[in-house]
Write a protein that holds these residues in place. Structure first.
Motif, PDB file in Angstrom:
ATOM      1  N   ALA A   2       3.789 -10.665  -6.772  1.00 61.69           N
ATOM      2  CA  ALA A   2       3.073  -9.715  -7.418  1.00 61.69           C
ATOM      3  C   ALA A   2       3.646  -7.988  -6.952  1.00 61.69           C
ATOM      4  N   LEU A   3       4.802  -7.929  -6.127  1.00 59.68           N
ATOM      5  CA  LEU A   3       5.204  -7.259  -6.027  1.00 59.68           C
ATOM      6  C   LEU A   3       6.485  -6.664  -6.827  1.00 59.68           C
ATOM      7  N   THR A   4       7.197  -5.935  -7.363  1.00 60.32           N
ATOM      8  CA  THR A   4       7.896  -6.281  -8.374  1.00 60.32           C
ATOM      9  C   THR A   4       9.470  -5.757  -8.285  1.00 60.32           C
ATOM     10  N   ALA A   5      10.689  -5.195  -8.823  1.00 56.84           N
ATOM     11  CA  ALA A   5      11.032  -3.895  -9.187  1.00 56.84           C
ATOM     12  C   ALA A   5      11.470  -3.532 -10.111  1.00 56.84           C
ATOM     13  N   ALA A   6      11.032  -2.464 -10.536  1.00 56.53           N
ATOM     14  CA  ALA A   6      10.789  -2.213 -11.759  1.00 56.53           C
ATOM     15  C   ALA A   6      11.872  -0.815 -11.750  1.00 56.53           C
ATOM     16  N   VAL A   7      11.938  -0.981 -13.701  1.00 54.49           N
ATOM     17  CA  VAL A   7      12.664   0.117 -13.662  1.00 54.49           C
ATOM     18  C   VAL A   7      12.508   1.116 -15.060  1.00 54.49           C
ATOM     19  N   GLY A   8      11.903   2.395 -14.403  1.00 56.61           N
ATOM     20  CA  GLY A   8      11.350   3.265 -15.490  1.00 56.61           C
ATOM     21  C   GLY A   8      10.770   4.503 -14.905  1.00 56.61           C
ATOM     22  N   PRO A   9      10.327   5.774 -15.348  1.00 58.10           N
ATOM     23  CA  PRO A   9       9.975   6.404 -15.136  1.00 58.10           C
ATOM     24  C   PRO A   9       8.744   6.316 -14.457  1.00 58.10           C
ATOM     25  N   ARG A  10       7.828   6.210 -13.339  1.00 56.48           N
ATOM     26  CA  ARG A  10       6.258   5.696 -12.941  1.00 56.48           C
ATOM     27  C   ARG A  10       5.066   6.492 -14.153  1.00 56.48           C
ATOM     28  N   ARG A  37       0.557  -1.519  -0.126  1.00 59.03           N
ATOM     29  CA  ARG A  37       0.170  -0.191   0.018  1.00 59.03           C
ATOM     30  C   ARG A  37       1.057   1.089   0.147  1.00 59.03           C
ATOM     31  N   GLU A  38       2.220   0.906   0.303  1.00 53.06           N
ATOM     32  CA  GLU A  38       3.078   2.779   0.478  1.00 53.06           C
ATOM     33  C   GLU A  38       4.690   2.356   0.202  1.00 53.06           C
ATOM     34  N   PRO A  39       4.474   1.655  -1.540  1.00 53.50           N
ATOM     35  CA  PRO A  39       5.868   1.385  -1.920  1.00 53.50           C
ATOM     36  C   PRO A  39       6.361   2.602  -2.162  1.00 53.50           C
ATOM     37  N   ASP A  40       5.994   3.693  -2.283  1.00 52.32           N
ATOM     38  CA  ASP A  40       7.156   4.876  -2.299  1.00 52.32           C
ATOM     39  C   ASP A  40       7.116   5.814  -1.314  1.00 52.32           C
ATOM     40  N   ARG A  41       6.836   5.501  -0.207  1.00 52.25           N
ATOM     41  CA  ARG A  41       7.010   6.143   1.130  1.00 52.25           C
ATOM     42  C   ARG A  41       8.298   6.917   1.115  1.00 52.25           C
ATOM     43  N   ALA A  42       7.916   7.879   1.722  1.00 52.94           N
ATOM     44  CA  ALA A  42       9.755   7.798   1.964  1.00 52.94           C
ATOM     45  C   ALA A  42      10.892   7.380   3.036  1.00 52.94           C
ATOM     46  N   ALA A  43      10.204   6.476   3.676  1.00 51.02           N
ATOM     47  CA  ALA A  43      10.793   5.067   4.714  1.00 51.02           C
ATOM     48  C   ALA A  43      11.288   4.815   3.744  1.00 51.02           C
ATOM     49  N   CYS A  44      11.062   4.254   2.498  1.00 50.66           N
ATOM     50  CA  CYS A  44      11.149   2.827   2.084  1.00 50.66           C
ATOM     51  C   CYS A  44      12.917   3.231   1.482  1.00 50.66           C
ATOM     52  N   LEU A  45      13.687   1.867   2.298  1.00 46.83           N
ATOM     53  CA  LEU A  45      15.596   2.212   1.873  1.00 46.83           C
ATOM     54  C   LEU A  45      15.385   1.937  -0.243  1.00 46.83           C
ATOM     55  N   ARG A  46      14.591   1.190  -0.085  1.00 45.54           N
ATOM     56  CA  ARG A  46      14.424   0.727  -2.144  1.00 45.54           C
ATOM     57  C   ARG A  46      16.202  -0.771  -1.745  1.00 45.54           C
ATOM     58  N   CYS A  47      15.153  -1.220   0.076  1.00 47.07           N
ATOM     59  CA  CYS A  47      16.593  -2.244  -0.745  1.00 47.07           C
ATOM     60  C   CYS A  47      15.995  -3.691  -0.818  1.00 47.07           C
ATOM     61  N   LEU A  48      14.422  -3.597  -1.517  1.00 47.80           N
ATOM     62  CA  LEU A  48      13.767  -4.592  -2.572  1.00 47.80           C
ATOM     63  C   LEU A  48      13.762  -5.525  -1.938  1.00 47.80           C
ATOM     64  N   THR A  49      13.937  -6.100  -0.262  1.00 51.01           N
ATOM     65  CA  THR A  49      13.654  -7.020  -0.127  1.00 51.01           C
ATOM     66  C   THR A  49      12.193  -8.011  -0.406  1.00 51.01           C
ATOM     67  N   CYS A  50      11.115  -6.624   0.112  1.00 48.39           N
ATOM     68  CA  CYS A  50      10.280  -7.316  -0.587  1.00 48.39           C
ATOM     69  C   CYS A  50       9.423  -7.810  -1.560  1.00 48.39           C
TER      70      CYS A  50
END
Lengths: 294, 43
Positions: free
Chosen positions: A270-278, A248-261
């Protein structure tokens, strides 16, 4: 894999191992370039410049720069911070920052573990506004120069990394004063806190993380959630070390983008690491379902 | 809306280039190549 990247990053940013013999810090041309993470450039081994220290130095010199018409107002570091944030958001924190890596290592020490209260996350914006921007800009001396107050009064990475100079340059020991003792106290507190909580400094005090976090929403590297594939198992929530719900909050400022999830926890993709302008238009509300006969 | 992201990245790149042109990179080197006493809580 992330730990290896963090270790390599820490070593590459601190690759000047001649300092025990030269007894001074690296002064070569690589220091024209900033590192994405928090790494004190007064660390004897540092080969790159700290972006936060650089930012404060430029802000501290704004008034003289305007008065003398040099117009060196920090475009270089502002652009650098914006580019790093737009490309990876807080991925620089999660993958490249040596001080974050250190805290993760401390957290592996067996001990009771505690959560960091979410409300403390707002502190880093106050630290950014007051110590990294406000005081350097407005608390100026007779010549119009300010000081890098975050470095001077808070930065535990600086205390830890630059502290080695007290052993290399004994003359410095005579200048130890109140601020250093305050900083040592903060460092001890952060180190102890990092043993019992996951990366507390990054989540509550780091102004660099505050800057990158504000750009998480627009970063090229992102976490996408596909609700059609999600089975609501909650494994991503359990795996998130900073206490977020990545669904629900993949873009929160607290997210360290470790991508573990996305790369380890989610069993259905359902959760994927993606690259590209949103595609920002995806955020618009869905149209209401059409009614039969309409 | 992707153009906004590219515009942002372009502006960031332009700012870096402008800073480099103004000699800010050299100033970074000068700041970083001396022992920062503030970084150690003294000075």
């Amino acid at each position: 894999m992330r730990q290896w990247v963090q270790a390599a990053s820490a070593l590459l940013q601190n690759a000047y191992w001649a300092f025990p013999w030269t007894r001074t810090i690296y002064q070569g041309p690589l220091k024209k370039f900033c590192t994405p993470g928090l790494n004190c450039y007064s660390c004897p081994a540092a080969v790159l410049a700290c972006p936060l220290g650089t930012l404060q130095h430029f802000l501290a010199g704004w008034r003289p720069a305007l008065r003398w018409g040099t117009y060196r107002l920090g475009f270089y570091v502002f652009g650098f911070l914006a580019a790093v944030g737009l490309l990876g958001g807080r991925a620089a924190c999660g993958w490249l920052c040596p001080f974050g890596f250190l805290q993760e290592g401390l957290h592996r020490i067996p001990s009771p573990k505690f959560r960091v209260p979410r409300i403390l996350g707002g502190l880093r914006y106050a630290v950014l506004a007051v110590f990294a921007v406000g005081l350097p800009l407005f608390l100026t001396g007779p010549l119009g120069y300010g000081e890098p107050w975050f470095c001077r009064a808070i930065c535990p990475a600086g205390t830890l990394e630059a502290g080695g100079l007290f052993f290399l340059m004994p003359a410095l020991q005579e200048q130890i004063g109140l601020w250093l003792w305050i900083k040592i106290g903060l460092l001890v507190g952060v180190v102890g806190w990092a043993v019992v909580a996951y990366r507390p400094y990054c989540r509550t005090l780091c102004p660099l993380g505050a800057i990158y976090g504000m750009l998480n929403r627009w970063s090229l590297l992102r976490v996408d959630h596909d609700p059609d594939r999600c089975i609501e198992c909650g494994r991503c929530v359990e795996a998130c070390r900073v206490g977020l719900d990545p669904r629900r909050e993949p873009d929160r400022a607290a997210c360290l983008r470790c991508l573990t999830c996305a790369t380890q926890a989610c069993p259905t993709g359902a959760l994927t690491a993606a690259v590209g302008p949103r595609r920002l238009e995806r955020r618009t509300p869905c149209a209401p379902p059409s009614t039969p006969g309409s | 809306m992707r153009w906004m992201w590219w515009t942002g990245l372009g502006l960031a790149g332009a700012a870096v280039a402008l800073g480099w042109y103004l000699g800010e990179a050299t100033q970074v080197l000068m700041n970083a190549a001396t022992v920062c006493l503030s970084c150690m809580g003294i000075g």
